[in-house]
Write a protein that holds these residues in place. Structure first.
Motif, PDB file in Angstrom:
ATOM      1  N   ASP A 191       1.072  -1.389   0.164  1.00 19.35           N
ATOM      2  CA  ASP A 191       0.297  -0.119   0.078  1.00 19.35           C
ATOM      3  C   ASP A 191       0.789   1.166  -0.188  1.00 19.35           C
ATOM      4  O   ASP A 191       0.335   2.389  -0.507  1.00 19.35           O
ATOM      5  CB  ASP A 191      -0.192  -0.208   0.998  1.00 19.35           C
ATOM      6  N   PHE A 192       2.030   1.455   0.867  1.00 17.68           N
ATOM      7  CA  PHE A 192       3.408   2.535   0.711  1.00 17.68           C
ATOM      8  C   PHE A 192       4.472   1.430   0.656  1.00 17.68           C
ATOM      9  O   PHE A 192       4.683   0.921   0.915  1.00 17.68           O
ATOM     10  CB  PHE A 192       2.716   3.213   1.929  1.00 17.68           C
ATOM     11  N   VAL A 193       4.966   2.706  -0.394  1.00 15.83           N
ATOM     12  CA  VAL A 193       6.103   2.159  -0.721  1.00 15.83           C
ATOM     13  C   VAL A 193       7.484   3.557  -0.386  1.00 15.83           C
ATOM     14  O   VAL A 193       7.728   4.622  -0.599  1.00 15.83           O
ATOM     15  CB  VAL A 193       7.073   2.370  -2.307  1.00 15.83           C
ATOM     16  N   TYR A 194       8.138   3.023   0.114  1.00 14.60           N
ATOM     17  CA  TYR A 194       9.157   4.168   1.010  1.00 14.60           C
ATOM     18  C   TYR A 194      10.843   3.921   0.349  1.00 14.60           C
ATOM     19  O   TYR A 194      11.030   2.430   0.557  1.00 14.60           O
ATOM     20  CB  TYR A 194       9.133   4.108   2.480  1.00 14.60           C
ATOM     21  N   VAL A 195      11.176   4.834  -0.432  1.00 13.54           N
ATOM     22  CA  VAL A 195      12.420   4.869  -0.677  1.00 13.54           C
ATOM     23  C   VAL A 195      13.178   5.494  -0.022  1.00 13.54           C
ATOM     24  O   VAL A 195      13.287   6.917   0.010  1.00 13.54           O
ATOM     25  CB  VAL A 195      11.710   4.885  -2.064  1.00 13.54           C
ATOM     26  N   LYS A 196      14.665   4.390   0.203  1.00 10.18           N
ATOM     27  CA  LYS A 196      15.755   5.471   0.495  1.00 10.18           C
ATOM     28  C   LYS A 196      17.355   4.681   0.291  1.00 10.18           C
ATOM     29  O   LYS A 196      17.128   3.730   0.671  1.00 10.18           O
ATOM     30  CB  LYS A 196      15.507   6.208   2.428  1.00 10.18           C
ATOM     31  N   ASN A 197      17.597   5.141   0.130  1.00  6.91           N
ATOM     32  CA  ASN A 197      19.160   4.913  -0.014  1.00  6.91           C
ATOM     33  C   ASN A 197      19.612   5.028   1.599  1.00  6.91           C
ATOM     34  O   ASN A 197      19.536   5.959   2.222  1.00  6.91           O
ATOM     35  CB  ASN A 197      20.174   5.503  -0.811  1.00  6.91           C
ATOM     36  N   TRP A 198      20.359   3.802   2.294  1.00 11.35           N
ATOM     37  CA  TRP A 198      21.411   4.169   2.825  1.00 11.35           C
ATOM     38  C   TRP A 198      22.875   3.365   2.921  1.00 11.35           C
ATOM     39  O   TRP A 198      23.142   3.012   2.348  1.00 11.35           O
ATOM     40  CB  TRP A 198      20.706   3.397   4.045  1.00 11.35           C
ATOM     41  N   SER A 199      23.632   3.645   3.491  1.00  8.85           N
ATOM     42  CA  SER A 199      25.425   2.920   3.683  1.00  8.85           C
ATOM     43  C   SER A 199      24.772   1.871   4.715  1.00  8.85           C
ATOM     44  O   SER A 199      23.839   1.373   4.957  1.00  8.85           O
ATOM     45  CB  SER A 199      26.180   3.716   3.634  1.00  8.85           C
TER      46      SER A 199
END
Lengths: 316, 316, 316
Positions: A232-240
Motif C-alpha cells: 500500500d505504501f512504498v518508502y524509498v531510501k538509500n543508506w550505506s
C-alpha cells in the motif's frame, strides 16, 4: 515530553498523531502557549525542510525562534570528557549545551554521523551530551542514527492516506545513491513503523541489513519485487552499509523504483523524505505522478514538529 | 498580486507608488494584515539591503520571516528537467520550491546570473521554475536579469525629489567597475522608467547596449556629457556587456561621475543602488555631497517591499 | 543611552546594574517598550553567547531582531577614507552603516582585532565609523579592544555572589592558551572593575602588561600565588601581549588555574567569559565544581544586554 529523540520518547503514539492532525486543521489555535518561550535551533549540518518546518511550527505556537549554524557561526565543539583542549576545538559541549539551554526554553539540534566509526556514531554521544548538559528539553532535528521528526511526519502521512478498513502493507525499499548516506531515516522509519498499526517489509541488497534494534517485527528480504507485492505504501531510501560500516557496497543498478515495478503493488503510494536524487533513487515519472506523497510528507513536517513542541511546552 | 518579478507584474504602477509612500508615513498601520503569515526569504547570493529591508517590510506588516541562505545552509539545486541526478546537485528545484512554498505564504528569492551563457541567464530559468513549482506568490529579490524591488524604490525616490510641475529628465549612465557585473539593475531601471512619467536617456561606451526589450522609449547615446545636459536625475551604474555577453570591454576611464561633469545638469540629484565602489563608479565628493540620494533610495527599499507584500497579502 | 561601547558610556553604573537585576526577576515586564522597534545584530566574527543572549534580550523587550553575518552574507567592507575602491572591498562602511542604521532602531556590531597593528586595532576605527555613519544607537558586541556586555554581565555576577558586608577582592589572572587572543575581555573587565566597589589585582607573566588606560587603580603583579591570597573572585583569561603586540610570549605552563592554587583564596568563586579551553586555561575540577560561576555569567549576559537595550529604547 522532556526529550524527543526516538519513538521510545513518545508515551502515547496514537495521541501524538491525533494531536498533530488536530493542529493541521487549525495551526494557530494555541498561539498563547508559546508566548515568551524561545526555541533554539542548532545546526551542525545543512537543513532545509527541518529548518523551515520546525521554525514554522514554533511560530504557529507563538514561540520566538533563534537559529544558529553552530558549525559556521559559532565555535568547534569538544565532546571528549577530560580533554586537554589544546587542539582545534574551541568550546566543550558541557559549556555550550548548558549555555544554550539557559537562553532557550526548548532546544533542537541536528548532528549527522561521520560514518567512520560505527560504535562512535551509534553511541549518539553528541546528542546524549546535549541532553545531559542542557537543562532544556531537547528535540532531535536528525541525529547520528535517527530522524524522529521525519518519522512522525511519515506516520501522519500514512495515516491520512491509508486504505479504509485495512492494516496497510508498508515497504521500505533501499535505493541507489551516488554517495554514502547515513542509516538514520531508514532506522527511524523502521522503528516507528514497528510501533504503528502496519505490516512492514524491508528490502535491500545483501550487506545492507539495518541494525536489528530498529527492525524488530519487520519482514526482511533481498527480493525487491517480492517485497513490493500488494504493497500500500512504498518508502524509498538509500543508506550505506551498517555491517561494513558506512560503505557503499554496490551501485545498486536495478534498485531504482520505477512505475513498472509499482505494477505489482496495490496502487501503492510512494514516499521519500527528500532531498531525493531524481532518476537515481526514484524515477521522474513516479515523483511527478499521482502516487507520490513526498510533498505531503514534507508538509506534515510542520505539524509533526508542532505536536512535539506543544507537548514540550505543556510540560515546561 | 501573485508575483513580482518585473514592472509587467504591476497592474497599477501609480497606485503601487502611492501605496508605498502612504506606508512610509505610517509603516505600522497594517500590522494585522500579516498576522499568522510567513515570508520566506531564499538567498542564493549575498545581500545586505534587500535582506534587511524586505525583512523589515514584512515585520512592519506583522508577518513572520524565515531567512535561508540556500547556497550555504541547504542543498545544491538541480534545475534541469529530466536530469539523472548522479552529480553534485542534491535536490531538484521541483521539490525545493514546492516544499518551501508549503511552509511560507509568500516567498522571496535572490539568484544572480552566471554571466557565462546569455540565453541561459535571460531565460530566467531558476526564477520561472520557482514560480511554476511553488504555489506561493514569489517576489524577486534580484534575478538574473532584473531587480524590481530596487527599481520600485528608485521610482519612489524620483517621485519624492522631482522638480515641481515638470517631467523630469532622468539619465542612466554607465560607470566603470573592477569586475563583470550583471545588467539587472540597469535593465530593470530602464524598464521601470519606461512606464513612469519621465524622459529617460541612457549613456554608455560602445558595446554596452542593453537589450532592447528593456529600453523601449529611451534615448541612447555614447556621449555621456551630452546625455547629462540639463538632467534632473543621474543614475550611475556599471554593467557588463550584453552583446559580448558578460565581458568587460573597457576600463571606462573617463566615465566615473564627478562634480565637474554634473555642472552641465539641472542641479541633478545623483542615484546609485549600492553597494558602490567609491572613486571608481562615483567620486567621494558626490557621494558625500548634498545631491546624493543613495541613502534615501536604500531607505525606500523598505516601503517598496512593504507595498508589494501588502498587495500580495491582500490577494492571498 | 546613545551608545554602549565601554564603561564610559554608562552615566549611572549602579543604576544600570540594578536595572539588569530587576529585569532578571521578571524579564517580560517591558514587552510594550520594544514594540515596532528593530534590533540589527551585525557579526563580522563568530559568536554564540553574544548572538543568542542579545537576541533573547531584545525579544524579552518585544523587539524584532534581524541578524546578519556581514562577513558571510554581505559584502567586504572598506574603512579607509578616500579609498579608490578598485580592490576586494565591495562597500564602504559609510554606506553600509548608514543604510543599516535606517533599517534598524538599534544596531549591535561585533568586530575582532586583527592583532597585527596595535595602533590600528586600538583606534577602534571600524566601531567609531559605525557610530559616525549610522544614526542608530550602537551596542558593541565586542570590539577590537573591549567587550562591555560581557563586563556588565560579570559585574552583575560579582554583585550577586559577593560576600556580605565586605568590599570583595577580585583577581584577574592570565591563563595559558594555544593561540593569540585579543586583550578585549581583560581590558574591559579591568576597566569595569575600576568603576566598581571592589579591590582589583591583575596578575600575568612578564610582558603581558595591559594598556594602562584600562588598569587604573588596580594592583599589578607577576606573582600569581601572591595575587590569589584571600581572593573572593578569580577571573581567568588569556590574552596576547600588548607590548609585543599580538604575540604569545610564553607557553605559560604553570599558570593554569587549579584547585590547589585556589586554596590560598577566600573560597573564591571562579569566573571565565567562555568559550574556555578546558585543562589549558582552567582545570576540569574547577569548571565542574561548586565554585565555578561561568554558567551564571553566561546567563547574566541576557539581562546585561536587556538593561542596555531598555535604556536605549527609552532614549529613542
Amino acid at each position: 515530553m522532556k526529550k524527543f529523540t526516538s519513538v521510545q520518547d513518545v508515551a502515547d503514539l496514537n495521541g501524538l498523531v491525533k494531536e498533530a492532525l488536530h493542529l493541521k486543521e487549525n495551526p494557530y489555535q494555541y498561539k498563547k502557549l508559546g508566548e515568551n518561550k524561545t526555541l533554539g535551533l542548532i545546526f551542525l549540518n545543512p537543513s532545509l525542510r527541518t529548518r523551515l518546518s520546525t521554525q514554522k511550527a514554533a511560530l504557529n505556537l507563538g514561540m520566538n525562534v533563534m537559529v544558529m549554524n553552530l558549525d559556521k557561526e559559532g565555535w568547534a565543539l569538544e565532546t571528549q570528557d577530560g580533554a586537554v583542549m589544546n587542539g582545534t576545538t574551541v568550546e566543550h559541549i558541557k559549556e555550550a549545551a548548558a549555555v544554550m539551554g539557559q537562553y532557550c526554553d526548548i532546544l533542537g539540534i541536528r548532528s549527522f554521523p561521520k560514518l567512520q566509526n560505527r560504535e562512535e556514531d551509534y553511541s549518539e554521544d553528541l546528542l546524549q551530551q546535549f541532553i545531559s548538559y542542557s537543562k532544556a528539553p531537547i528535540v532531535s532535528l536528525e541525529s547520528a542514527t535517527r530522524h524522529p521528526l521525519q518519522s512522525l511526519a511519515d506516520l501522519l502521512t500514512i495515516n491520512e492516506n491509508s486504505p479504509a478498513g485495512k492494516r496497510p502493507k508498508v515497504v521500505l525499499t533501499w535505493a541507489p545513491h551516488v554517495k554514502a548516506i547515513p542509516q538514520c531515516v531508514a532506522n527511524s522509519f523502521a522503528e516507528w513503523m514497528g510501533q504503528a498499526d502496519v505490516d512492514l517489509v524491508i528490502t535491500h541488497p545483501e550487506g545492507y541489513e539495518l541494525s536489528e534494534e530498529f527492525t524488530a517485527g519487520a519482514t526482511v528480504t533481498t527480493d525487491q519485487q517480492e517485497a513490493l507485492e500488494r504493497a500500500d505504501f512504498v518508502y524509498v531510501k538509500n543508506w550505506s552499509s551498517y555491517q561494513d560500516y558506512g560503505k557503499v557496497l554496490t551501485d545498486g543498478k536495478g534498485w531504482m523504483l520505477t512505475d513498472e515495478k509499482l505494477e505489482a503493488t496495490h496502487n501503492a503510494k510512494v514516499m521519500h523524505c527528500l532531498p531525493v536524487r531524481r532518476n537515481v533513487e526514484l524515477s521522474d515519472e513516479i515523483l511527478d505522478g499521482a502516487c507520490s506523497l513526498v510533498l505531503e510528507q514534507a508538509n506534515n513536517r510542520t505539524y509533526a514538529a508542532q505536536a512535539v513542541l506543544k507537548q514540550m511546552l505543556e510540560s515546561l
